[in-house]
Design a protein around this motif. Structure first.
Motif, PDB file in Angstrom:
ATOM      1  N   GLY A  74      12.076 -26.882  -0.104  1.00  0.00           N
ATOM      2  CA  GLY A  74      12.612 -26.318   1.123  1.00  0.00           C
ATOM      3  C   GLY A  74      11.803 -26.655   2.358  1.00  0.00           C
ATOM      4  N   SER A  75      10.700 -27.396   2.179  1.00  0.00           N
ATOM      5  CA  SER A  75       9.874 -27.757   3.337  1.00  0.00           C
ATOM      6  C   SER A  75      10.569 -28.860   4.130  1.00  0.00           C
ATOM      7  CB  SER A  75       8.493 -28.221   2.868  1.00  0.00           C
ATOM      8  OG  SER A  75       7.623 -28.372   3.970  1.00  0.00           O
ATOM      9  N   ASN A  76       9.981 -29.239   5.286  1.00  0.00           N
ATOM     10  CA  ASN A  76      10.555 -30.292   6.120  1.00  0.00           C
ATOM     11  C   ASN A  76       9.444 -31.119   6.734  1.00  0.00           C
ATOM     12  OD1 ASN A  76       9.621 -28.871   8.494  1.00  0.00           O
ATOM     13  ND2 ASN A  76      11.409 -27.535   8.289  1.00  0.00           N
ATOM     14  N   MET A  77       9.834 -32.205   7.409  1.00  0.00           N
ATOM     15  CA  MET A  77       8.850 -33.126   7.968  1.00  0.00           C
ATOM     16  C   MET A  77       7.996 -32.474   9.044  1.00  0.00           C
ATOM     17  SD  MET A  77       8.452 -36.133   6.727  1.00  0.00           S
ATOM     18  CE  MET A  77       9.266 -37.304   5.622  1.00  0.00           C
ATOM     19  N   THR A  78       8.529 -31.527   9.767  1.00  0.00           N
ATOM     20  CA  THR A  78       7.751 -30.849  10.807  1.00  0.00           C
ATOM     21  C   THR A  78       6.564 -30.122  10.189  1.00  0.00           C
ATOM     22  OG1 THR A  78       9.717 -30.567  12.206  1.00  0.00           O
ATOM     23  CG2 THR A  78       7.826 -29.135  12.654  1.00  0.00           C
ATOM     24  N   ARG A  79       6.829 -29.336   9.162  1.00  0.00           N
ATOM     25  CA  ARG A  79       5.732 -28.610   8.503  1.00  0.00           C
ATOM     26  C   ARG A  79       4.745 -29.553   7.853  1.00  0.00           C
ATOM     27  NH1 ARG A  79       9.705 -24.586   5.207  1.00  0.00           N
ATOM     28  NH2 ARG A  79      10.685 -23.559   6.999  1.00  0.00           N
ATOM     29  N   VAL A  80       5.265 -30.572   7.164  1.00  0.00           N
ATOM     30  CA  VAL A  80       4.387 -31.507   6.459  1.00  0.00           C
ATOM     31  C   VAL A  80       3.505 -32.268   7.446  1.00  0.00           C
ATOM     32  CG1 VAL A  80       4.356 -33.614   5.058  1.00  0.00           C
ATOM     33  CG2 VAL A  80       5.896 -31.743   4.464  1.00  0.00           C
ATOM     34  N   SER A  81       4.108 -32.738   8.558  1.00  0.00           N
ATOM     35  CA  SER A  81       3.328 -33.506   9.533  1.00  0.00           C
ATOM     36  C   SER A  81       2.231 -32.651  10.160  1.00  0.00           C
ATOM     37  CB  SER A  81       4.257 -34.077  10.609  1.00  0.00           C
ATOM     38  OG  SER A  81       4.881 -33.027  11.345  1.00  0.00           O
ATOM     39  N   GLN A  82       2.538 -31.392  10.431  1.00  0.00           N
ATOM     40  CA  GLN A  82       1.538 -30.509  11.027  1.00  0.00           C
ATOM     41  C   GLN A  82       0.400 -30.229  10.046  1.00  0.00           C
ATOM     42  OE1 GLN A  82       1.717 -29.592  14.388  1.00  0.00           O
ATOM     43  NE2 GLN A  82      -0.447 -29.242  13.858  1.00  0.00           N
ATOM     44  N   GLU A  83       0.755 -30.061   8.763  1.00  0.00           N
ATOM     45  CA  GLU A  83      -0.271 -29.830   7.747  1.00  0.00           C
ATOM     46  C   GLU A  83      -1.169 -31.052   7.608  1.00  0.00           C
ATOM     47  OE1 GLU A  83      -0.641 -28.935   2.932  1.00  0.00           O
ATOM     48  OE2 GLU A  83       1.250 -28.526   3.975  1.00  0.00           O
ATOM     49  N   LEU A  84      -0.571 -32.219   7.652  1.00  0.00           N
ATOM     50  CA  LEU A  84      -1.360 -33.452   7.546  1.00  0.00           C
ATOM     51  C   LEU A  84      -2.293 -33.609   8.745  1.00  0.00           C
ATOM     52  CD1 LEU A  84       1.432 -35.856   6.238  1.00  0.00           C
ATOM     53  CD2 LEU A  84      -0.686 -35.282   5.026  1.00  0.00           C
ATOM     54  N   GLU A  85      -1.806 -33.288   9.935  1.00  0.00           N
ATOM     55  CA  GLU A  85      -2.653 -33.375  11.128  1.00  0.00           C
ATOM     56  C   GLU A  85      -3.787 -32.358  11.046  1.00  0.00           C
ATOM     57  OE1 GLU A  85      -1.247 -34.118  15.448  1.00  0.00           O
ATOM     58  OE2 GLU A  85      -1.624 -31.944  15.325  1.00  0.00           O
ATOM     59  N   ASP A  86      -3.476 -31.128  10.599  1.00  0.00           N
ATOM     60  CA  ASP A  86      -4.505 -30.086  10.481  1.00  0.00           C
ATOM     61  C   ASP A  86      -5.581 -30.467   9.468  1.00  0.00           C
ATOM     62  OD1 ASP A  86      -3.093 -28.632  12.326  1.00  0.00           O
ATOM     63  OD2 ASP A  86      -2.147 -27.295  10.856  1.00  0.00           O
ATOM     64  N   ASP A  87      -5.167 -31.183   8.421  1.00  0.00           N
ATOM     65  CA  ASP A  87      -6.119 -31.586   7.379  1.00  0.00           C
ATOM     66  C   ASP A  87      -6.842 -32.888   7.725  1.00  0.00           C
ATOM     67  OD1 ASP A  87      -5.537 -29.388   5.821  1.00  0.00           O
ATOM     68  OD2 ASP A  87      -4.012 -30.422   4.633  1.00  0.00           O
ATOM     69  N   GLY A  88      -6.542 -33.454   8.883  1.00  0.00           N
ATOM     70  CA  GLY A  88      -7.231 -34.675   9.303  1.00  0.00           C
ATOM     71  C   GLY A  88      -6.743 -35.927   8.602  1.00  0.00           C
ATOM     72  N   ALA A  89      -5.511 -35.883   8.047  1.00  0.00           N
ATOM     73  CA  ALA A  89      -4.988 -37.043   7.335  1.00  0.00           C
ATOM     74  C   ALA A  89      -4.257 -38.004   8.268  1.00  0.00           C
ATOM     75  CB  ALA A  89      -4.060 -36.603   6.214  1.00  0.00           C
ATOM     76  N   ILE A  90      -3.725 -37.497   9.399  1.00  0.00           N
ATOM     77  CA  ILE A  90      -3.039 -38.337  10.375  1.00  0.00           C
ATOM     78  C   ILE A  90      -3.533 -37.984  11.768  1.00  0.00           C
ATOM     79  CG2 ILE A  90      -0.965 -38.653   8.961  1.00  0.00           C
ATOM     80  CD1 ILE A  90       0.413 -36.506  10.632  1.00  0.00           C
ATOM     81  N   SER A  91      -3.379 -38.926  12.691  1.00  0.00           N
ATOM     82  CA  SER A  91      -3.866 -38.712  14.060  1.00  0.00           C
ATOM     83  C   SER A  91      -2.862 -37.981  14.930  1.00  0.00           C
ATOM     84  CB  SER A  91      -4.218 -40.063  14.697  1.00  0.00           C
ATOM     85  OG  SER A  91      -3.082 -40.931  14.674  1.00  0.00           O
ATOM     86  N   SER A  92      -1.570 -38.061  14.582  1.00  0.00           N
ATOM     87  CA  SER A  92      -0.552 -37.444  15.426  1.00  0.00           C
ATOM     88  C   SER A  92       0.644 -37.000  14.598  1.00  0.00           C
ATOM     89  CB  SER A  92      -0.089 -38.431  16.509  1.00  0.00           C
ATOM     90  OG  SER A  92       1.045 -37.930  17.186  1.00  0.00           O
ATOM     91  N   ALA A  93       0.892 -35.682  14.581  1.00  0.00           N
ATOM     92  CA  ALA A  93       2.065 -35.156  13.879  1.00  0.00           C
ATOM     93  C   ALA A  93       3.338 -35.632  14.553  1.00  0.00           C
ATOM     94  CB  ALA A  93       2.008 -33.630  13.851  1.00  0.00           C
ATOM     95  N   MET A  94       3.302 -35.799  15.884  1.00  0.00           N
ATOM     96  CA  MET A  94       4.492 -36.221  16.619  1.00  0.00           C
ATOM     97  C   MET A  94       4.894 -37.643  16.232  1.00  0.00           C
ATOM     98  SD  MET A  94       5.152 -36.532  20.725  1.00  0.00           S
ATOM     99  CE  MET A  94       4.040 -37.943  20.842  1.00  0.00           C
ATOM    100  N   ILE A  95       3.936 -38.549  16.202  1.00  0.00           N
ATOM    101  CA  ILE A  95       4.250 -39.930  15.821  1.00  0.00           C
ATOM    102  C   ILE A  95       4.749 -39.979  14.386  1.00  0.00           C
ATOM    103  CG2 ILE A  95       3.228 -42.201  15.379  1.00  0.00           C
ATOM    104  CD1 ILE A  95       1.390 -41.749  17.748  1.00  0.00           C
ATOM    105  N   PHE A  96       4.146 -39.180  13.517  1.00  0.00           N
ATOM    106  CA  PHE A  96       4.553 -39.127  12.114  1.00  0.00           C
ATOM    107  C   PHE A  96       6.026 -38.718  11.999  1.00  0.00           C
ATOM    108  CE2 PHE A  96       4.978 -37.262   7.911  1.00  0.00           C
ATOM    109  CZ  PHE A  96       4.212 -38.096   7.106  1.00  0.00           C
TER     110      PHE A  96
END
Length: 386
Positions: free
Chosen positions: A48-70
């Motif tokens: 039930g998750s979505n790309m918005t939640r996943v991208s924000q989690e990845l940014e918070d964990d330092g895995a990506i530089s920008s949730a928006m670009i993701f």
């Protein structure tokens, strides 16, 4: 005046287009560039998750530089709606492109927990493991026999997690009856096994499972893989072998499988049986006698009696000539290959050497010396254990 305004507007438009183009190029470079993650992590995507939640989690964990670009990249590549639930390994320095591919492709979890059911010759073992992202190795957190009354709490906990992966591993040398018994004991599987497959026709290997899979379907996958192996190995056979069919190859391979657990001995063991067949000698191999006693239903659990060595059964190669009528276990690929490509030797005897391997001999005199050495080792072990 109007001409000047039009000129300025055109200039702004051109500049805007250049800026937009530059922004797109920059965004693409960020999408494909090595990411900032310093050590691998396990990303859990809940149902039930979505790309918005996943991208924000990845940014918070330092895995990506920008949730928006993701998110924009996922939308642009039409992958936003392909997000899969599960646990996914995000490697050190993974790019946004690699992460998006990981979480939208097959849906099979690549990290997290795994429950493996291993069907062995003497026991059916359950192992609960978890991938350590730092080392990329599985860490065992529980292990038990499925016939044990006490089941570790960790097993129940992992069974409740939706992204836990399952697989069954079949050891080389188990019988078809043992495989069927093992599958019956695996709780997440469903359905009854109406008929046990023919001996030797199940490929020892590892198979992915999912809760609710039918046991008969799993058995069919094992049969299909073994048939493919048989066909391929038979096509690669040497031309001067004393076996005339894939069925005889399978029987010989099963005997090789049961006689040695040492990989580099298979070719020599195969040569002994091939030499004996060519010379018209009886195979005289204990595992065939044991199969005649147990019919493959469990292990003997003791040494063979003299009366059993003399008793006539279709599988007693001390009594019958040539090969027994059926395989005595399910051989692995290496034993199949050894059956059609034995080493070139003059060996016709072998006996245990005390190291887990065997001592091979060309003559009875040499064999008797090897047997005497083995009996000395046995006697020493028995005296030290008393």
């Amino acid at each position: 005046m109007l001409r000047a305004l039009a000129s300025n507007a055109l200039t702004l438009l051109i500049v805007g287009l250049f800026l937009m183009g530059g922004l797109v190029v920059w965004g693409q470079s960020q999408y494909k560039a090595e990411g900032p993650l310093e050590s691998a992590m396990c990303l859990q995507v809940r149902s039930g998750s979505n790309m918005t939640r996943v991208s924000q989690e990845l940014e918070d964990d330092g895995a990506i530089s920008s949730a928006m670009i993701f998110r924009m990249a996922a939308d642009y590549t039409d992958k936003s709606q392909q997000l899969k639930a599960g646990s996914f390994l995000v490697r050190e320095g993974a790019s946004m492109e690699q992460i998006i591919d990981e979480i939208t492709s097959s849906g099979a979890s690549t990290c997290g927990s795994e429950i493996e059911y291993r069907i062995g010759v003497t026991r059916i073992q359950t192992r609960v493991r978890e991938l350590d992202p730092a080392t990329l190795e599985f860490v065992e957190i529980a292990s038990f026999d499925v016939t044990d009354e006490e089941i570790p709490a960790e097993y129940g906990q992992k069974r409740e997690e939706a992204d836990t992966r399952y697989r069954v591993s079949v050891a080389e040398g188990v019988t078809s009856w043992q495989v069927a018994q093992g599958l019956e004991a695996i709780e997440p599987l469903t359905g009854e096994i109406a008929e046990i497959p023919a001996e030797g026709m199940l490929a020892p290997d590892s198979y992915d499972l999912a809760p609710g899979d039918d046991r008969t379907t799993v058995l069919q996958a094992m049969q299909d893989k073994q048939q493919l192996r048989i066909n391929a190995v038979w096509e690669s056979r040497q031309g001067d072998l004393p076996i005339s069919s894939p069925e005889e190859m399978l029987i010989l391979a099963s005997i090789i499988e049961k006689e040695t657990g040492v990989p580099n001995e298979r070719g020599q063991v195969a040569s002994v049986f091939v030499n004996r067949l060519e010379q018209g000698m009886k195979l005289q191999t204990d595992p065939t006698v044991i199969y005649g006693v147990t019919k493959g239903q469990g292990t003997l659990g003791r040494g063979l009696r003299r009366s059993e060595l003399r008793r006539a059964t279709p599988w007693n190669t001390y009594v019958i000539d040539g090969l027994p009528p059926t395989p005595i276990a399910n051989p692995g690929l290496a034993s199949l290959e050894a059956a059609v490509a034995p080493e070139e030797t003059n060996f016709v005897f072998f006996v245990a050497d005390g190291t887990g391997g065997h001592a091979f001999a060309e003559t009875l005199q040499e064999h008797n010396r090897n047997v005497a050495k083995w009996r000395e080792i046995e006697a020493e072990r028995n005296s030290s254990s008393n």
